[in-house]
Design a protein around this motif. Structure first.
Motif, mmCIF file in Angstrom:
data_model
loop_
_atom_site.group_PDB
_atom_site.id
_atom_site.type_symbol
_atom_site.label_atom_id
_atom_site.label_comp_id
_atom_site.label_asym_id
_atom_site.label_seq_id
_atom_site.Cartn_x
_atom_site.Cartn_y
_atom_site.Cartn_z
ATOM 1 N N LEU A 9 19.358 8.416 14.948
ATOM 2 C CA LEU A 9 18.572 9.501 15.545
ATOM 3 C C LEU A 9 17.698 10.181 14.504
ATOM 4 O O LEU A 9 16.572 10.582 14.788
ATOM 5 C CB LEU A 9 19.497 10.526 16.216
ATOM 6 C CG LEU A 9 20.152 10.086 17.521
ATOM 7 C CD1 LEU A 9 21.125 11.148 18.004
ATOM 8 C CD2 LEU A 9 19.120 9.789 18.574
ATOM 9 N N ARG A 10 18.207 10.310 13.285
ATOM 10 C CA ARG A 10 17.412 10.912 12.212
ATOM 11 C C ARG A 10 16.188 10.041 11.892
ATOM 12 O O ARG A 10 15.084 10.549 11.686
ATOM 13 C CB ARG A 10 18.270 11.095 10.962
ATOM 14 C CG ARG A 10 17.678 12.071 9.985
ATOM 15 C CD ARG A 10 18.589 12.399 8.801
ATOM 16 N NE ARG A 10 19.956 12.668 9.203
ATOM 17 C CZ ARG A 10 21.021 11.957 8.796
ATOM 18 N NH1 ARG A 10 20.863 10.942 7.963
ATOM 19 N NH2 ARG A 10 22.240 12.252 9.203
ATOM 20 N N ALA A 11 16.373 8.735 11.880
ATOM 21 C CA ALA A 11 15.247 7.821 11.628
ATOM 22 C C ALA A 11 14.233 7.898 12.770
ATOM 23 O O ALA A 11 13.019 7.884 12.538
ATOM 24 C CB ALA A 11 15.763 6.402 11.457
ATOM 25 N N ALA A 12 14.739 7.998 14.006
ATOM 26 C CA ALA A 12 13.835 8.128 15.150
ATOM 27 C C ALA A 12 13.070 9.447 15.081
ATOM 28 O O ALA A 12 11.879 9.508 15.415
ATOM 29 C CB ALA A 12 14.613 8.022 16.451
ATOM 30 N N ALA A 16 9.063 9.926 14.982
ATOM 31 C CA ALA A 16 8.324 10.772 15.934
ATOM 32 C C ALA A 16 7.470 11.796 15.187
ATOM 33 O O ALA A 16 6.332 12.070 15.585
ATOM 34 C CB ALA A 16 9.294 11.466 16.881
ATOM 35 N N ALA A 17 8.010 12.371 14.105
ATOM 36 C CA ALA A 17 7.235 13.337 13.318
ATOM 37 C C ALA A 17 6.036 12.657 12.663
ATOM 38 O O ALA A 17 4.934 13.219 12.624
ATOM 39 C CB ALA A 17 8.123 13.990 12.265
ATOM 40 N N LEU A 18 6.228 11.445 12.160
ATOM 41 C CA LEU A 18 5.115 10.705 11.552
ATOM 42 C C LEU A 18 4.064 10.357 12.599
ATOM 43 O O LEU A 18 2.857 10.480 12.356
ATOM 44 C CB LEU A 18 5.643 9.438 10.873
ATOM 45 C CG LEU A 18 4.614 8.586 10.141
ATOM 46 C CD1 LEU A 18 3.966 9.387 9.010
ATOM 47 C CD2 LEU A 18 5.256 7.334 9.603
ATOM 48 N N LEU A 19 4.506 9.964 13.782
ATOM 49 C CA LEU A 19 3.573 9.652 14.867
ATOM 50 C C LEU A 19 2.799 10.897 15.296
ATOM 51 O O LEU A 19 1.611 10.832 15.602
ATOM 52 C CB LEU A 19 4.330 9.043 16.046
ATOM 53 C CG LEU A 19 3.492 8.454 17.167
ATOM 54 C CD1 LEU A 19 2.569 7.371 16.645
ATOM 55 C CD2 LEU A 19 4.404 7.889 18.244
ATOM 56 N N ALA A 20 3.464 12.062 15.285
ATOM 57 C CA ALA A 20 2.786 13.321 15.614
ATOM 58 C C ALA A 20 1.687 13.616 14.594
ATOM 59 O O ALA A 20 0.580 14.023 14.959
ATOM 60 C CB ALA A 20 3.788 14.471 15.648
ATOM 61 N N LEU A 21 1.982 13.388 13.324
ATOM 62 C CA LEU A 21 0.986 13.620 12.284
ATOM 63 C C LEU A 21 -0.199 12.665 12.436
ATOM 64 O O LEU A 21 -1.358 13.082 12.352
ATOM 65 C CB LEU A 21 1.616 13.467 10.903
ATOM 66 C CG LEU A 21 0.703 13.677 9.715
ATOM 67 C CD1 LEU A 21 0.208 15.124 9.674
ATOM 68 C CD2 LEU A 21 1.410 13.317 8.430
ATOM 69 N N ALA A 115 2.284 18.213 19.708
ATOM 70 C CA ALA A 115 3.365 19.173 19.959
ATOM 71 C C ALA A 115 4.526 18.511 20.701
ATOM 72 O O ALA A 115 5.698 18.766 20.392
ATOM 73 C CB ALA A 115 2.832 20.368 20.756
ATOM 74 N N GLY A 116 4.219 17.654 21.663
ATOM 75 C CA GLY A 116 5.270 16.936 22.381
ATOM 76 C C GLY A 116 6.060 16.023 21.468
ATOM 77 O O GLY A 116 7.293 15.957 21.547
ATOM 78 N N LEU A 117 5.365 15.326 20.575
ATOM 79 C CA LEU A 117 6.057 14.445 19.630
ATOM 80 C C LEU A 117 6.903 15.239 18.640
ATOM 81 O O LEU A 117 8.010 14.825 18.287
ATOM 82 C CB LEU A 117 5.041 13.571 18.898
ATOM 83 C CG LEU A 117 4.440 12.446 19.739
ATOM 84 C CD1 LEU A 117 3.225 11.848 19.051
ATOM 85 C CD2 LEU A 117 5.490 11.375 20.003
ATOM 86 N N LEU A 118 6.392 16.392 18.205
ATOM 87 C CA LEU A 118 7.187 17.238 17.307
ATOM 88 C C LEU A 118 8.409 17.798 18.029
ATOM 89 O O LEU A 118 9.485 17.919 17.435
ATOM 90 C CB LEU A 118 6.337 18.363 16.732
ATOM 91 C CG LEU A 118 5.351 17.944 15.644
ATOM 92 C CD1 LEU A 118 4.488 19.138 15.235
ATOM 93 C CD2 LEU A 118 6.070 17.366 14.447
ATOM 94 N N GLY A 119 8.266 18.141 19.301
ATOM 95 C CA GLY A 119 9.414 18.586 20.090
ATOM 96 C C GLY A 119 10.461 17.490 20.222
ATOM 97 O O GLY A 119 11.666 17.741 20.102
ATOM 98 N N ALA A 120 9.993 16.262 20.454
ATOM 99 C CA ALA A 120 10.919 15.132 20.530
ATOM 100 C C ALA A 120 11.617 14.921 19.190
ATOM 101 O O ALA A 120 12.829 14.648 19.150
ATOM 102 C CB ALA A 120 10.170 13.865 20.945
ATOM 103 N N ALA A 121 10.885 15.067 18.104
ATOM 104 C CA ALA A 121 11.488 14.930 16.774
ATOM 105 C C ALA A 121 12.547 15.997 16.555
ATOM 106 O O ALA A 121 13.621 15.719 16.002
ATOM 107 C CB ALA A 121 10.411 15.007 15.689
#
Length: 137
Positions: A9-12, A16-21, A115-121
């Motif tokens: 989950l930490r890797a995911a 997700a944070a990298l994809l948000a960036l 913002a959605g991707l950061l929320g998922a992260a």
């Protein structure tokens, strides 16, 4: 099982944070390609001079000048408006099947997706923390 789920989950969450960036950078770069344009319905020179439009406008303006992303180079008309806006033939856009995007729409979708991707992260990191904590008890 729970002990291995935490690091996954930490890797995911990191992904997700990298994809948000990347989404934020790509979307803002794409929005920066917008140009100040005035959509016009072209008219014949005789009609323009009859109504006193003169050479300042190549046709009837549609709406106000705005920043748009237009990917149809053939739709651009020669000349510029008083504020530096480029003229774009609205019938040429329709004929090419091109629909311009507003810069503010691209920016809004970019920010919302990021913002959605950061929320998922954040949720994935919370799940990772929870599973790690349960594994140690």
């Amino acid at each position: 099982m729970n002990a291995r789920l935490g690091p996954a989950l930490r890797a995911a969450a990191l992904g997700a944070a990298l994809l948000a960036l990347l989404t934020l950078i790509g979307g803002l770069w794409w929005a920066s390609q917008a140009q100040l344009v005035q959509l016009v319905r072209p008219e014949a020179a005789a009609t323009a001079s009859l109504f006193g439009d003169g050479p300042a406008s190549p046709g009837t303006p549609i709406g106000q000048p705005q920043r748009l992303l237009i990917r149809a180079p053939a739709a651009f008309l020669p000349g510029e408006g008083p504020r530096g806006e480029r003229f774009v033939s609205e019938p040429a856009l329709r004929a090419a099947g091109q629909y311009p995007l507003q810069e503010k729409t691209v920016r809004l979708v970019t920010v919302l997706a990021s913002a959605g991707l950061l929320g998922a992260a954040a949720l994935l990191m919370a799940g990772s923390w929870w599973f790690q904590r349960r594994a140690h008890t």
